[in-house]
Design a protein around this motif. Structure first.
Motif, mmCIF file in Angstrom:
data_model
loop_
_atom_site.group_PDB
_atom_site.id
_atom_site.type_symbol
_atom_site.label_atom_id
_atom_site.label_comp_id
_atom_site.label_asym_id
_atom_site.label_seq_id
_atom_site.Cartn_x
_atom_site.Cartn_y
_atom_site.Cartn_z
ATOM 1 N N UNK A 110 1.075 7.707 -0.027
ATOM 2 C CA UNK A 110 0.782 8.988 -0.691
ATOM 3 C C UNK A 110 -0.280 8.839 -1.772
ATOM 4 N N UNK A 111 -0.115 7.847 -2.638
ATOM 5 C CA UNK A 111 -1.051 7.679 -3.758
ATOM 6 C C UNK A 111 -2.284 6.877 -3.384
ATOM 7 N N UNK A 112 -2.230 6.156 -2.264
ATOM 8 C CA UNK A 112 -3.289 5.265 -1.800
ATOM 9 C C UNK A 112 -3.525 4.096 -2.760
ATOM 10 N N UNK A 113 -2.520 3.795 -3.563
ATOM 11 C CA UNK A 113 -2.617 2.636 -4.462
ATOM 12 C C UNK A 113 -2.308 1.355 -3.687
ATOM 13 N N UNK A 114 -3.034 0.296 -4.031
ATOM 14 C CA UNK A 114 -2.840 -1.001 -3.388
ATOM 15 C C UNK A 114 -2.464 -2.033 -4.441
ATOM 16 N N UNK A 115 -1.301 -2.677 -4.249
ATOM 17 C CA UNK A 115 -0.855 -3.754 -5.132
ATOM 18 C C UNK A 115 -0.897 -5.080 -4.392
ATOM 19 N N UNK A 116 -1.136 -6.155 -5.139
ATOM 20 C CA UNK A 116 -1.182 -7.505 -4.573
ATOM 21 C C UNK A 116 -0.085 -8.350 -5.199
ATOM 22 N N UNK A 171 0.851 -1.195 0.000
ATOM 23 C CA UNK A 171 0.000 0.000 0.000
ATOM 24 C C UNK A 171 0.883 1.240 0.000
ATOM 25 N N UNK A 172 0.735 2.071 -1.046
ATOM 26 C CA UNK A 172 1.500 3.311 -1.153
ATOM 27 C C UNK A 172 0.723 4.428 -0.456
#
Length: 278
Positions: free
Chosen positions: A44-50, A41-42
């Motif tokens: 700043x960007x609120x991006x979530x990778x799996x 989970x990034x």
């Protein structure tokens, strides 16, 4: 009594039953005990990778089949995820390169876990690893004492790799009760010459079945004496299962905590615990 503040920092949609957490480069790496993914989970960007940790990974794996990843630790470029060892399907350790974003190794730790059980006289039904630390030279494994025997045990040994020969030692700890229930280790992190740990009181005598959550504490073990030098209750209702250092100075440490709500809802709350150190 240590002075502390606990605050809800943010929530992450897409992760459930969070059980281990690592903060690196303004990102969080998280495992859930019923998932086959390592989540990135990034902030700043609120991006979530799996990132897959097992073959054919999914979320909300049924209880009898889940790998039960309960602990995360890291050293240099490697993040290690550990199954709890509480059943024969929960003995997997996965090494993940966080710079290359890929799994680089997977091992079955059944022999190591059996050695731990025999060494510390822990019955298989009372064995439940929920915290692991690796500092490059030493390994520390924490057994959660939520079985009948309440064996809160810290295993430690000097080795760069888990497949090396080493001399093991173990220390048992009596942790505080919350509302009459003994608390038990749920995670830990090494900082300087101490281990800071989380423990939760849950009204159950099983490493497999969940119970009513009665609260959580934080504590510290001095690695020179191997004794606990303080504990502090931080919640009456949360089951905190993940601990990582966020910021550290001479007078205050800020930790990030994740909570296992024991539900299938894919939502995880991240808390910040600020602890004043005298």
């Amino acid at each position: 009594m240590e002075k502390f503040t606990l605050e809800l920092l943010f929530q992450i949609i897409g992760i459930g039953s969070a059980s281990g957490i690592i903060y690196k480069d303004n990102s969080l790496f998280i495992v859930g005990d019923n998932s086959g993914f390592l989540y990135e989970y990034h902030i700043n960007s609120q991006n979530l990778n799996r990132h897959p940790l097992i073959e054919n990974p999914s979320e909300n794996i049924i209880k009898k089949d889940k790998p039960d990843f309960e602990a995360l630790t890291c050293f240099q470029d490697s993040i290690y995820a550990f199954g709890s060892g509480s059943t024969s399907k929960r003995n997997t350790m996965v090494e993940f390169d966080w710079t290359q974003k890929k799994k680089i190794a997977s091992d079955n730790l059944a022999d190591l876990y059996t050695k731990m059980q025999n060494f510390a006289s822990i019955k298989p039904e009372d064995f439940n690893i929920e915290g692991v630390i690796h500092d490059g030279e030493n390994w520390y494994f924490l057994n959660r004492g939520n079985g009948i025997s309440n064996k809160n045990t810290l295993f430690s040994f000097h080795a760069k790799k888990l497949n090396q020969e080493f001399n093991m030692r173990s220390n048992d700890y009596e942790l505080p009760k919350i509302n009459g229930i003994v608390s038990s280790f749920t995670d830990a992190v090494k900082l300087d010459n101490s281990i800071y740990f989380l423990a939760t009181a849950e009204d159950t005598q099983s490493t497999y079945d969940d119970g009513e959550v009665l609260g959580s504490i934080i504590g510290r073990i001095n690695l020179e004496t191997m004794k606990i030098d303080f504990t502090q209750k931080i919640s009456d209702s949360h089951k905190f299962e993940g601990l990582t250092v966020f910021k550290n100075d001479n007078n205050k440490i800020e930790f990030l905590l994740c909570e296992d709500k024991d539900t299938e809802i894919l939502e995880t709350a991240i808390y910040k615990l600020s602890l004043n150190i005298k």
